[in-house]
Design a protein around this motif. Structure first.
Motif, mmCIF file in Angstrom:
data_model
loop_
_atom_site.group_PDB
_atom_site.id
_atom_site.type_symbol
_atom_site.label_atom_id
_atom_site.label_comp_id
_atom_site.label_asym_id
_atom_site.label_seq_id
_atom_site.Cartn_x
_atom_site.Cartn_y
_atom_site.Cartn_z
ATOM 1 N N LYS A 1 -18.677 27.342 56.045
ATOM 2 C CA LYS A 1 -17.519 27.752 55.252
ATOM 3 C C LYS A 1 -17.658 29.194 54.770
ATOM 4 C CE LYS A 1 -16.064 23.209 53.547
ATOM 5 N NZ LYS A 1 -15.877 22.368 52.344
ATOM 6 N N SER B 1 -13.008 35.632 57.917
ATOM 7 C CA SER B 1 -11.577 35.734 57.626
ATOM 8 C C SER B 1 -11.269 36.983 56.816
ATOM 9 C CB SER B 1 -11.112 34.486 56.864
ATOM 10 O OG SER B 1 -11.291 33.324 57.636
ATOM 11 N N ASP C 1 -15.290 27.562 64.378
ATOM 12 C CA ASP C 1 -14.064 26.885 63.947
ATOM 13 C C ASP C 1 -14.243 25.378 64.079
ATOM 14 O OD1 ASP C 1 -11.578 26.190 63.145
ATOM 15 O OD2 ASP C 1 -10.522 27.611 64.430
ATOM 16 N N HIS D 1 -12.664 23.258 61.808
ATOM 17 C CA HIS D 1 -11.654 22.633 60.953
ATOM 18 C C HIS D 1 -10.815 21.628 61.736
ATOM 19 C CE1 HIS D 1 -8.587 22.132 57.892
ATOM 20 N NE2 HIS D 1 -7.662 22.382 58.810
ATOM 21 N N SER E 1 -8.750 26.700 62.139
ATOM 22 C CA SER E 1 -8.534 27.639 61.037
ATOM 23 C C SER E 1 -8.800 29.068 61.494
ATOM 24 C CB SER E 1 -9.456 27.284 59.860
ATOM 25 O OG SER E 1 -9.339 28.234 58.832
ATOM 26 N N TRP F 1 -6.513 30.640 64.316
ATOM 27 C CA TRP F 1 -5.196 31.161 63.957
ATOM 28 C C TRP F 1 -5.307 32.570 63.387
ATOM 29 C CZ3 TRP F 1 -1.584 28.679 66.233
ATOM 30 C CH2 TRP F 1 -1.686 27.301 66.463
#
Length: 273
Positions: A106, A113, A222, A224, A238, A241
């Protein structure tokens, strides 16, 4: 009235008449009944004693057996409790490891991100600057016509790049759905990832995009997945995208840069044609 000094002959007494001929034989019958009664009483007394001994023996054996069973059950119970505690401790340790690993993922995704958002912001600023420059050129008359022609020439490349990106998006959605699926085998997902990497190598979208590296990052980080009742494949994923938005913005900016280079007479790099 009865004479207490001369009671009836209820008890066994000597026969005063002797045992001659015609003597009364009642006393003989009394003796004959007494012997079996005494034997029966003796037998009953012996049988009672033996029965009590047998009962005590059985009871003692029962108590011994019950004590042994109780000890065995207590030992088994303690062993079971110890094993359950050991298993629980092991599972707790494994859970903590998984929790730390998920926490690390995370944090890595959040960091990635943030980095992507900063780069996207930078590209947005470049895009806005190019838009202002384009407007200035359009307002300059003849230069605006040249810019418009250059943009039209780049529309073909842009449409191709957008179509390729849309196809890549669909492939990533299917790959993430395979990752989140509980029934699809892992080998199928790995085969899908391999095919996606081969496609982007054969048909790169544009200069300045390292799609192969970005895709490997998606495949690795990724994780998620939507809830178990989800039926919308596009709710999975997540990081993918974030990358897709970044790629779309990048090719949009690249489109205007290529047009600007054409306007200034520079050679347009066309490695993606």
């Amino acid at each position: 009235m009865n004479n207490l000094n001369d009671p009836p002959r209820w008890n066994i007494q000597p026969d005063p008449r002797g045992r001659g001929v015609g003597a009364d034989d009642g006393n003989q019958w009394n003796y004959a009944l007494l012997v079996p009664m005494l034997g029966l009483a003796a037998f009953r007394w012996i049988w009672t004693k033996e029965s009590q001994k047998e009962i005590q023996k059985v009871k003692a054996q029962y108590d011994k057996d019950m004590s042994t069973i109780k000890m065995e059950m207590e030992a088994q119970y303690r062993e079971t409790i110890t094993e359950r505690r050991r298993v629980a401790a092991t599972l707790e340790l494994e859970l903590e490891k998984e929790r730390q690993r998920v926490k690390g993922y995370k944090q890595a995704i959040i960091s990635q991100s943030h980095q992507m958002m900063e780069e996207r912001k930078h590209l947005q600023q470049e895009y806005e600057a190019l838009e202002k420059e384009k407007q200035m050129l359009v307002e300059s008359g003849a230069a605006g016509v040249i810019l418009h022609q250059a943009l039209e020439r780049q529309n073909i490349w842009y449409k191709q790049a957008t179509a390729t990106l849309k196809e890549l998006e669909d492939q990533l959605v299917e790959r993430q759905n395979a990752y989140c699926s509980r029934i699809q085998p892992r080998e199928k997902r790995l085969e899908m990832e391999k095919n996606i990497l081969l496609n982007v190598v054969r048909e790169p979208i544009g200069a300045g995009l390292d799609l192969e590296s970005d895709l490997k990052d998606i495949f690795k980080r990724d994780t998620h997945c939507a809830d178990l009742l989800n039926i919308d494949k596009r709710k999975n994923g997540s990081l993918m995208w974030v990358y897709l938005k970044y790629w779309q913005l990048h090719i949009t900016v690249q489109k205007h840069k290529r047009a600007e280079e054409a306007l200034l007479g520079k050679k347009i790099q066309s490695d993606t044609k």
